[in-house]
Design an enzyme around this catalytic site. Structure first.
Site, PDB file in Angstrom:
ATOM      1  N   ASP A  67       0.976  -1.274  -0.082  1.00  0.00           N
ATOM      2  CA  ASP A  67      -0.079  -0.175   0.130  1.00  0.00           C
ATOM      3  C   ASP A  67       0.694   1.094  -0.032  1.00  0.00           C
ATOM      4  OD1 ASP A  67       0.810  -0.582   2.379  1.00  0.00           O
ATOM      5  OD2 ASP A  67      -1.138  -1.463   3.274  1.00  0.00           O
ATOM      6  N   ASN A 136      -8.080  -2.987  13.999  1.00  0.00           N
ATOM      7  CA  ASN A 136      -9.600  -3.081  13.838  1.00  0.00           C
ATOM      8  C   ASN A 136      -9.631  -4.468  12.799  1.00  0.00           C
ATOM      9  OD1 ASN A 136      -8.220  -2.056  11.403  1.00  0.00           O
ATOM     10  ND2 ASN A 136      -9.843  -0.412  11.174  1.00  0.00           N
ATOM     11  N   HIS A 138      -7.766  -4.694   9.715  1.00  0.00           N
ATOM     12  CA  HIS A 138      -7.331  -4.560   8.489  1.00  0.00           C
ATOM     13  C   HIS A 138      -6.202  -5.439   7.815  1.00  0.00           C
ATOM     14  CE1 HIS A 138      -5.234  -0.695   9.589  1.00  0.00           C
ATOM     15  NE2 HIS A 138      -4.155  -1.593   9.310  1.00  0.00           N
ATOM     16  N   GLU A 143      -9.998  -1.644   5.098  1.00  0.00           N
ATOM     17  CA  GLU A 143     -10.407  -1.413   6.295  1.00  0.00           C
ATOM     18  C   GLU A 143     -11.766  -2.361   6.363  1.00  0.00           C
ATOM     19  OE1 GLU A 143      -8.923   0.179   8.073  1.00  0.00           O
ATOM     20  OE2 GLU A 143      -8.214   1.998   7.718  1.00  0.00           O
TER      21      GLU A 143
END
Ligand code: F6R
Length: 260
Positions: A67, A136, A138, A143
């Site tokens: 990313d 979370n 990801h 996400e």
């Protein structure tokens, strides 16, 4: 899925690096998927040590980063282009021409994302993908509620991810709001996945990814569908796992021929 629970964060890096090194030794032109953030730093440190001592040669390895932020310059110290160059390419003696990072600055980001997936395909696909996991759930910057079929594309970073990554920037407001990330479908195309996590702040995400229902609410849970996924965690990150004793028993009794 293979779950390896180790006493310390340093051992997580050591064991995961051995797996990556094994792939590179078998195939010196291996395509390695590169994660950024804190989690894989120990892996890169171990691999760099192997290169320095002459037990590993990474000069022909090809790399694709997971990313990149959108909205910061390529030479910003926290752009993933900079981080990959500084933390991976240089210490491992890789050829920078063989390493790509998604382009978060392209005028036509959509076209750049399509070209990125095409470049991975042209390289023959990712042999081994290094992954961290967000608190979370990801992976990459996919996400919660990211499509399991997604390809490389632009995403909005969740507020929690921006807060978690603020430690890398001068001020929380400096953390970009957007990124370009390999999709969950792109990541799942890799032949092997190695996910590392350290620390108690990852315990809930690891428990949800490994033992929870497969759900886009925890994108990491898609790894349950991958035929060759290895999760390497320290005791703190493993603290939410119901079957921790079974995973340790399995690892302790792993046949010699399966070890790395
Ligand atoms: C980074 C990436 C992210 C991180 C995750 C965990 O390339 O893909 O999924 O792996 O945000 O970050 P750290 O390791 O900093 O806790």
């Amino acid at each position: 899925m293979e779950i390896i629970i180790l006493p310390t964060a340093a051992e997580v890096g050591h064991v995961a690096a051995r797996k990556i090194a094994q792939t590179i030794t078998r195939k010196p032109t291996a395509v390695v998927g590169l994660a950024t953030g804190s989690s894989p730093q120990a892996i890169y440190g171990e691999l760099a040590g192997m290169v320095r001592s002459g037990t590993l040669d990474a000069h022909a390895v090809r790399g694709f980063a997971l990313d990149e932020y959108v909205g910061i310059a390529e030479d910003h110290p926290q752009s993933y282009a900079s981080v990959i160059r500084h933390d991976v390419v240089e210490p491992l003696g890789m050829n920078p021409d063989l390493v790509r990072v998604p382009d978060g600055r392209a005028d036509d980001i959509e076209a750049a994302c399509i070209a990125y997936d095409e470049a991975i395909r042209t390289a023959g696909g990712v042999d081994i993908q290094i992954l961290g996991i967000g608190a979370n759930g990801h992976i990459g910057f996919n996400e919660p509620t990211s499509s399991f079929a997604s390809r490389t594309r632009i995403k909005t970073l969740a507020p929690r991810t921006r807060a978690d990554n603020a430690r890398f920037f001068d001020s929380p407001d400096d953390v970009p709001t957007h990124c370009v990330t390999q999709g969950l479908g792109t990541i799942m195309d890799a032949r092997q996945l190695v996910l590392v996590a350290q620390g108690s702040n990852k315990a809930d995400a690891i428990a949800a990814a490994v033992e929870g229902p497969v759900s886009s609410l925890c994108p990491g849970s898609i790894l349950q569908f991958h035929p060759h996924a290895t999760i390497v965690v320290d005791e703190a990150a493993a603290s939410g796992l119901t079957l921790a004793d079974y995973y340790k028993y399995t690892y302790d009794n792993k046949p010699v021929w399966q070890r790395f």
